[in-house]
Design an enzyme around this catalytic site. Structure first.
Site, PDB file in Angstrom:
ATOM      1  N   ALA A  50       0.834  -1.203   0.000  1.00  0.00           N
ATOM      2  CA  ALA A  50       0.000   0.000   0.000  1.00  0.00           C
ATOM      3  C   ALA A  50       0.871   1.256   0.000  1.00  0.00           C
ATOM      4  CB  ALA A  50      -0.939  -0.012   1.207  1.00  0.00           C
ATOM      5  N   HIS A 272      -4.773 -18.218  10.836  1.00  0.00           N
ATOM      6  CA  HIS A 272      -4.533 -19.092   9.690  1.00  0.00           C
ATOM      7  C   HIS A 272      -4.341 -20.524  10.169  1.00  0.00           C
ATOM      8  CE1 HIS A 272      -2.943 -20.663   5.985  1.00  0.00           C
ATOM      9  NE2 HIS A 272      -3.229 -19.532   5.391  1.00  0.00           N
ATOM     10  N   SER A 290       1.551 -22.933   3.133  1.00  0.00           N
ATOM     11  CA  SER A 290       0.458 -22.523   2.242  1.00  0.00           C
ATOM     12  C   SER A 290      -0.802 -23.359   2.447  1.00  0.00           C
ATOM     13  CB  SER A 290       0.894 -22.635   0.788  1.00  0.00           C
ATOM     14  OG  SER A 290      -0.229 -22.458  -0.039  1.00  0.00           O
ATOM     15  N   ARG A 336     -10.934 -20.991   6.510  1.00  0.00           N
ATOM     16  CA  ARG A 336      -9.871 -20.851   7.496  1.00  0.00           C
ATOM     17  C   ARG A 336     -10.369 -20.854   8.936  1.00  0.00           C
ATOM     18  NH1 ARG A 336      -6.092 -16.098   4.720  1.00  0.00           N
ATOM     19  NH2 ARG A 336      -5.272 -17.445   3.100  1.00  0.00           N
ATOM     20  N   GLU A 431      -3.570  -2.864   5.083  1.00  0.00           N
ATOM     21  CA  GLU A 431      -4.020  -3.587   6.283  1.00  0.00           C
ATOM     22  C   GLU A 431      -4.238  -2.638   7.463  1.00  0.00           C
ATOM     23  OE1 GLU A 431      -1.479  -6.884   7.375  1.00  0.00           O
ATOM     24  OE2 GLU A 431      -2.744  -7.474   9.057  1.00  0.00           O
TER      25      GLU A 431
END
Lengths: 644, 256
Positions: A50, A272, A290, A336, A431
């Site tokens: 960003a 996660h 991942s 998740r 974020e």
């Protein structure tokens, strides 16, 4: 006490149908003509996706930009560690994707707690991001015809994720970083590395600059500008152990909050499910594996609690493939939050595996038998190698051990449709703000939002605000607002160095993280939240009295850097608990045990909680005020998620 | 798998860039599951408890991608394990009783800031001189307008994987930055998007590189130390392109 809506929370969403809203709004906004842009100074803090994309774009447009990073180089920002990919509604695979579908999936994935107008704009500009990154030389995966490849990702039924091996974040950040360095060379961006924001300066209600500390010399310096943009990331390190980088922190956002910016939905944090469990008490961070591994790996724990045997010695009949058992339709591919909560449930019930009994198995034996060793190696070889480097075990013959970890934070500074906080002239992007992801973020959407904000949203909206300031000089840095802010920071630094305590900053951060993880982690309940609301201030009091920060203020002093960040985490943790306590429903990453269906699924309360909670700082040791922004859903029908 | 070993840490301490440095020795007991940097975290915690200033070392992502960490461990950049950044090195690579010598990256282009932290900003200056494709935000054509042969895209990625840690420079007997520079030049030279500025970029980046770093004599130590195993071939491509650039960038551009 009933929360009262206040005028502070006007999201300034334009009128009209959502599909044309952004296009029409771009026409209605004020412009700053090209030769006038150089009269405006803009500060951008942070150089992740960003911040780097915003600073580069504003520099290209002709604004005079000052870009700040506390790293030694802008390229180190933690966006670099994103693995999976970036969504874009290109519909190259011809499988029915569209801007509207990406919008719909994102609102639904966020469990109906995001602002429709922002999400639609995000979906619209997603296609431009892919074009931009490709033109910069980002080496996205391609098929044999030389065109871009896509893959599918959680929460979507189309393939819209662009990826660059397992290093999509790295490649996108290097693209944004190169664009930034081009502007540094051109002289339109002044780069300040190793400079950490320690205060945001506000005069007459408007943000007019920042105060930074040079991490090498310790010098405290004021910087003025017409607008200040915070692109300083999320606060996942409040848990101490997370997949965030070691230096990620909430300080910039929090200091802005203390200067009047509202902090929205702090209890929305994402855990996660597939990370490598901690191996010992001084583990410093957790590594993500991942999510794609769940496509072929089967998750299980021993049926017996306190199982002593090695995984290979446990017969099929004595294994519990709990996700396949409870969710026959989605099995190991549940979202998740569901996967994470279920792992916690079985580990808490004594079925955890590994030396510290803190993981569950992710087993590839069946996939290897079905597809062969080579096929699995081609798909996951690099991940298996990484796992082996960290644990010393090979997933080809021993099941992986995984456990959930803090990964992303959906909450952040409240912003309106222009990405401006309630403090005029102060913006938050990426974020660091609360927008777009609601109560849960879909995979491959973080990179998309960071770059959307920086390349294609803020550069338009900031002009609308700046146009009114034409001819106004910046507030000089010898103004009392700056000198008193500098003095405040110098006092604070001196106070930490003279505390003369006995224990390290990390010691307190670890203790705080444990409290937050246990009570404001994957599952929350009233008793735990009330408990932690009294535990946190007690630990903070001990921290302020007993922390030991050695060395001096005018050298590179990493303990001194950390102590201020941890102090802000203490304040934030308390607000997270309050926010979680007041939100009497379960939604996305916020699961209140009191609010679940008989089958153990999250139960929203749209009647009473279809709103954003944004908190106002009232001073230290004074309870914050809860403001709300009502959320309306005119384009997406609310429904209950089900993955059975 | 979870053993505890005793090692002797010999670590470089240096107050500031101008101060003379010295080695400090600390015994350390550590589980082999700990990462190398967690071993240093623990040592720092012990130093802090004893009232001694912690050792300054840099790291951030601790998953081998940000390029912030980087130490000379027993004389090798990033230590003994191949294709592994310092942050991903674990103590199981060491034996009970080992002496472990830890130094900062040593290169004239990377002055020591304090203890194990060095200044690698010359790498940013190399990028600043041309390590980009000039495309303003919003000016990009559709991403699929220009197909890129898969092999070329893959090769470009092999170069783009560089994490900018500077181990190549630290490992090189000449402190040369050819592997870093060639990776960035190669990444862009292999893609159609990188062609318009190919020759000016190559010349500019090489010239800035040479103002900070030594010359490459093809030792190959850089490749051995590289956590991303960037190929030496890219240095050959860089040399080829640099020679071509020297011709093409003259005022003969009409005859390219």
């Amino acid at each position: 006490m009933e929360p009262t809506p206040t005028p502070l929370l006007d999201p300034k969403v334009p009128n009209g149908p959502i599909a044309d809203m952004w296009e029409n709004h771009k026409f209605s906004m004020n412009l700053v003509n090209p030769s006038n842009k150089r009269k405006f100074e803009v500060i951008v803090v942070g150089t992740g996706l960003a911040g780097a994309s915003a600073a580069a774009t504003l520099g290209e447009l002709g604004y005079r930009v000052k870009s700040f990073t506390f790293h030694d180089s802008p390229r180190r920002a933690h966006s670099i560690a994103a693995q999976g990919g970036i969504n874009g509604a290109k519909n190259y695979p011809n499988d029915g994707d569209s801007v509207h579908r990406l919008f719909y999936d994102t609102v639904k994935g966020g469990d109906y707690r995001s602002r429709e107008a922002n999400v639609h704009r995000l979906a619209e500009v997603s296609v431009n991001i892919i074009d931009q990154a490709t033109a910069q030389g980002v080496p996205f995966a391609r098929d044999y015809g030389g065109l871009l490849d896509n893959r599918s990702f959680g929460g979507a039924q189309v393939s819209r994720t662009f990826y660059a091996r397992g290093q999509t974040g790295q490649q996108l950040l290097l693209g944004a970083y190169s664009a930034l360095m081009r502007q540094v060379a051109a002289g339109s961006v002044e780069l300040h590395n190793r400079s950490e924001l320690l205060d945001v300066v506000v005069k007459d209600g408007r943000a007019c600059g920042i105060v930074t500390r040079d991490l090498l010399s310790g010098e405290i310096t004021p910087h003025s500008a017409h607008a200040v943009v915070l692109a300083t990331g999320g606060y996942g390190n409040v848990y101490f152990l997370s997949t965030n980088a070691m230096m990620c922190n909430v300080t910039a956002a929090w200091r802005a909050h203390r200067r009047g910016a509202l902090f929205a939905n702090p209890c929305y944090t994402q855990i996660h499910p597939t990370c490598i469990p901690a191996s010992d008490d001084f583990q410093s961070k957790l590594t993500l594996m991942s999510e794609s591994l769940r496509n072929d790996g089967r998750i299980w724990v021993p049926s017996a609690s306190d199982e002593g045997r090695l995984p290979g010695d446990i017969p099929e009949a004595e294994r519990d493939y709990y996700l396949e058992r409870k969710y026959p339709a989605f099995g190991n591919l549940v979202p998740r939050d569901v996967a994470s909560r279920n792992a916690k449930t079985v580990v808490d019930a004594g079925h955890g595996v590994g030396p510290l009994l803190n993981g569950v198995y992710l087993d590839f034996a069946a996939a290897i038998e079905r597809d062969g060793h080579d096929a699995i190696a081609a798909r996951y070889g690099n991940l298996f190698d990484m796992y082996q480097r960290i644990t010393g075990e090979t997933p080809y013959s021993t099941p992986m051990r995984i456990y959930p970890a803090s990964h992303y934070t959906m909450g952040g500074l409240w912003v309106d449709y222009h990405l401006m906080t309630n403090v005029p002239g102060l913006y938050a992007i990426g974020e660091a703000n609360f927008s777009d992801h609601g109560a849960n973020r879909l995979g491959a959407s973080a990179l998309m939002q960071g770059l959307a904000d920086g390349y294609f949203v803020l550069p338009y909206t900031i002009g609308d605000d700046l146009a009114d300031l034409l001819g106004d000089p910046v507030v000089p840095t010898n103004d009392p607002v700056f000198t008193s802010a500098v003095a405040g920071i110098e006092d604070e630094t001196g106070r930490w160095l003279s505390t003369d305590g006995t224990r390290s900053v990390d010691h307190f951060h670890r203790e705080l993280g444990r409290m937050v993880w246990d009570n404001i982690g994957m599952a929350r309940n009233e008793r735990g939240l009330r408990q932690v609301l009294s535990d946190i201030p007690a630990l903070r009091e001990e921290f302020c009295r007993d922390v030991r920060v050695l060395g001096s203020a005018n050298t590179l002093n990493q303990s001194l850097e950390k102590v201020g960040r941890v102090a802000d985490f203490f304040d934030l943790a308390e607000l997270m608990a309050r926010d979680a306590l007041e939100r009497e429903e379960s939604c996305g990453g916020h699961f209140r045990e009191e609010h679940q269906t008989t089958e153990g699924e999250a139960r929203r309360d749209d009647e009473n909680f279809s709103h954003v909670a944004a908190w106002e700082w009232n001073g230290p040791d004074i309870a914050q005020t809860r403001h709300i922004e009502e959320l309306t859903f005119d384009n997406v029908a609310l429904s209950q998620r089900s993955y059975k | 798998m979870n053993d505890t070993i005793s090692v002797t840490i010999k670590v470089w301490r240096q107050e500031n860039p101008d101060a003379p440095g010295r080695f400090e020795t600390h015994p350390q007991e550590i589980t082999t599951d700990a990462s190398f940097l967690e071993m240093l975290d623990l040592l720092n915690e012990q130093l802090n408890d004893r009232g001694e200033e912690p050792i300054v070392f840099e790291s951030d992502c601790r998953e081998g991608i940000c390029g912030t960490c980087g130490l000379m461990i027993n004389g090798r950049a990033h230590g003994p394990q191949k294709a592994t950044a310092t942050c991903q090195l674990h103590m199981r690579e060491f034996e009970d009783g080992d002496e472990i010598v830890i130094e900062p990256f040593r290169a004239a282009g990377f002055p020591v800031i304090r203890d194990l932290a060095v200044d690698r900003s010359p790498l940013d200056h190399i990028i600043e001189s041309g390590g980009f494709i000039s495309v303003g935000s919003g000016a990009a054509p559709d991403a699929n307008l220009t197909p890129v042969a898969r092999e070329a895209a893959e090769k470009a990625f092999d170069a783009a994987a560089c994490i900018g840690c500077g181990a190549c420079v630290a490992a090189c007997p000449n402190s040369a930055a050819q592997l870093f520079t060639s990776a960035k030049v190669g990444h862009m030279a292999l893609l159609p998007q990188g062609q318009p500025e190919r020759w000016s970029r190559t010349e500019a980046m090489v010239e800035v590189m040479e103002s900070y770093f030594g010359s490459c004599t093809n030792h190959g130590e850089c490749h051995e130390a590289c956590p991303k195993e960037i190929s030496l071939d890219f240095i050959a491509y860089l040399n080829r392109d640099y020679v071509k650039a020297k011709v093409k960038n003259r005022a003969l551009s009409g005859q390219r």
